[in-house]
Design a protein around this motif. Structure first.
Motif, short mmCIF file in Angstrom:
data_model
loop_
_atom_site.label_atom_id
_atom_site.label_comp_id
_atom_site.label_asym_id
_atom_site.label_seq_id
_atom_site.Cartn_x
_atom_site.Cartn_y
_atom_site.Cartn_z
N MET A 1 0.83 -1.21 0.00
CA MET A 1 0.00 0.00 0.00
C MET A 1 0.86 1.26 0.00
N PHE A 2 1.99 1.21 0.76
CA PHE A 2 2.87 2.37 0.80
C PHE A 2 3.43 2.68 -0.58
N ILE A 3 3.91 1.66 -1.28
CA ILE A 3 4.48 1.85 -2.62
C ILE A 3 3.42 2.33 -3.60
N LEU A 4 2.20 1.76 -3.50
CA LEU A 4 1.11 2.14 -4.39
C LEU A 4 0.76 3.61 -4.24
N PHE A 5 0.51 4.05 -3.00
CA PHE A 5 0.07 5.43 -2.79
C PHE A 5 1.21 6.43 -2.93
N LEU A 6 2.43 6.00 -2.64
CA LEU A 6 3.58 6.88 -2.90
C LEU A 6 3.73 7.12 -4.40
N SER A 7 3.56 6.07 -5.19
CA SER A 7 3.64 6.20 -6.65
C SER A 7 2.55 7.13 -7.17
N MET A 8 1.32 6.96 -6.66
CA MET A 8 0.22 7.82 -7.09
C MET A 8 0.46 9.27 -6.69
N TYR A 9 1.02 9.48 -5.50
CA TYR A 9 1.30 10.85 -5.04
C TYR A 9 2.36 11.51 -5.92
N ILE A 10 3.42 10.76 -6.23
CA ILE A 10 4.48 11.30 -7.10
C ILE A 10 3.93 11.62 -8.49
N MET A 11 3.10 10.72 -9.03
CA MET A 11 2.48 10.96 -10.35
C MET A 11 1.60 12.19 -10.32
N SER A 12 0.85 12.37 -9.22
CA SER A 12 0.00 13.56 -9.09
C SER A 12 0.82 14.84 -9.03
N ILE A 13 1.90 14.82 -8.25
CA ILE A 13 2.78 16.00 -8.13
C ILE A 13 3.41 16.34 -9.49
N LEU A 14 3.95 15.33 -10.16
CA LEU A 14 4.63 15.57 -11.44
C LEU A 14 3.64 16.02 -12.52
N GLY A 15 2.49 15.33 -12.62
CA GLY A 15 1.52 15.66 -13.66
C GLY A 15 0.95 17.06 -13.50
N ASN A 16 0.54 17.40 -12.28
CA ASN A 16 -0.05 18.72 -12.06
C ASN A 16 0.99 19.83 -12.13
N SER A 17 2.22 19.56 -11.65
CA SER A 17 3.29 20.55 -11.76
C SER A 17 3.66 20.79 -13.22
N PHE A 18 3.65 19.72 -14.01
CA PHE A 18 3.92 19.83 -15.45
C PHE A 18 2.91 20.77 -16.11
N LEU A 19 1.63 20.60 -15.78
CA LEU A 19 0.60 21.44 -16.40
C LEU A 19 0.73 22.89 -15.96
N ILE A 20 0.92 23.12 -14.67
CA ILE A 20 1.05 24.48 -14.15
C ILE A 20 2.23 25.20 -14.80
N PHE A 21 3.38 24.54 -14.84
CA PHE A 21 4.59 25.13 -15.43
C PHE A 21 4.39 25.45 -16.90
N THR A 22 3.80 24.51 -17.64
CA THR A 22 3.60 24.69 -19.09
C THR A 22 2.67 25.85 -19.38
N VAL A 23 1.58 25.95 -18.63
CA VAL A 23 0.61 27.04 -18.85
C VAL A 23 1.23 28.40 -18.53
N ILE A 24 2.00 28.47 -17.45
CA ILE A 24 2.58 29.76 -17.02
C ILE A 24 3.59 30.29 -18.04
N VAL A 25 4.45 29.42 -18.55
CA VAL A 25 5.55 29.90 -19.41
C VAL A 25 5.18 29.92 -20.89
N SER A 26 3.98 29.46 -21.26
CA SER A 26 3.58 29.40 -22.67
C SER A 26 2.52 30.47 -22.97
N PRO A 27 2.87 31.54 -23.67
CA PRO A 27 1.89 32.60 -23.97
C PRO A 27 0.68 32.11 -24.76
N GLN A 28 0.88 31.10 -25.63
CA GLN A 28 -0.24 30.60 -26.44
C GLN A 28 -1.29 29.87 -25.60
N LEU A 29 -0.96 29.54 -24.36
CA LEU A 29 -1.91 28.88 -23.47
C LEU A 29 -2.55 29.85 -22.47
#
Length: 286
Positions: A1-29
């Motif tokens: 369970m620890f490995i499962l939810f740690l993996s999901m938490y890391i995926m959530s952090i990376l995926g949402n951070s990716f979107l936030i960063f891309t939107v902020i630095v991209s004028p077309q978005l």
């Protein structure tokens, strides 16, 4: 369970951070659609960071204790973020309705001024609904200190309270209709209008592409609202230990899926991120 939810938490952090960063630095978005997507990612990032780390500590250390102050902060912050996400998803559905059904008026209706007002109103209404009922009738705890839940969620804490619990449950049921059921119906009506408009498009390729986007969005909406309403509207009147497992879907699974559905499958976001990589890449001489 620890490995499962740690993996999901890391995926959530990376995926949402990716979107936030891309939107902020991209004028077309820098449009209303991606502005709201960015807000959704911030909410998901905060929500998972509010609940999952403590859950991981409990699993790893097996010390199943949480202080009263920490538990109350987790409950109120979680309630505020869930309420905000409910209204934000409804606003995002309305944004898509205007973009598809009334494209000529889109920039006028969904101007930056309107977007900022919508964000401010969502935060104010969510804060009011989460705090005022508890200020008027605060919880008084006297039924032990063992909570049958993974996190300090409202329903888990409620069954440690004294006094007229039936009044609290009725209050939760009424608020759930306003916070979950009403936005859900609004989203469905918006997408029915969108689908009717899509059917009028002559190009089969355009219809298929738009239908695919709508289907992905609706899948997340049904998963999020379906689990939330099943817990708070039905389990809220009669608490069941099974509801804590259902809460993992909207508490851990949905924040992982949101960036994948809304951004990683979006060609504009992928093109914008590719431009960022090309811009900041360092070329080495051969």
């Amino acid at each position: 369970m620890f490995i499962l939810f740690l993996s999901m938490y890391i995926m959530s952090i990376l995926g949402n951070s990716f979107l936030i960063f891309t939107v902020i630095v991209s004028p077309q978005l820098h449009t209303a659609m991606y502005y709201f997507l960015c807000n959704l990612s911030v909410i998901d990032l905060c929500f998972t960071s509010c609940t999952i780390p403590k859950f991981l500590i409990v699993i790893f250390s097996k010390i199943q204790k949480v202080s009263y102050t920490e538990c109350m902060i987790q409950m109120y912050v979680g309630m505020l973020l869930v309420c905000t996400e409910n209204f934000l998803l409804a606003v995002m559905a309305y944004d898509r309705y205007i973009a598809i059904c009334h494209p000529l008026y889109y920039t006028t209706i969904m101007s930056w001024r309107v977007c900022r007002y919508c964000t401010a109103m969502i935060l104010l209404v969510s804060f009011f609904l989460c705090t005022v009922p508890n200020i008027l009738k605060p919880f008084v705890f006297c039924k032990g200190n063992r909570m049958d839940h993974f996190t300090c969620e409202l329903l888990g804490i409620l069954h440690l309270a004294c006094g007229d619990i039936a009044a609290y449950k009725l209050q939760i049921f009424i608020l759930t209709i306003f916070l979950f059921f009403s936005p859900f119906v609004f989203i469905l009506v918006s997408y029915i209008c969108i689908i009717i408009s899509i059917l009028k498009i002559k190009s089969a390729e355009s219809r298929l592409r738009t239908f695919s986007t709508c289907a992905s969005h609706l899948t997340v909406v049904f998963m999020y609202y379906g689990t939330c309403m099943s817990v708070y509207m039905f389990q809220g009147m009669r608490f069941s230990s099974k509801s804590k497992y259902v809460s993992l879907i909207y508490g851990a699974v949905t924040p992982v899926l949101n960036p994948m559905i809304y951004s990683l499958r979006n060609n504009k976001v992928k093109r914008a991120f590719s431009k960022i990589l090309i811009k900041y890449s360092v070329s080495r001489p051969t």
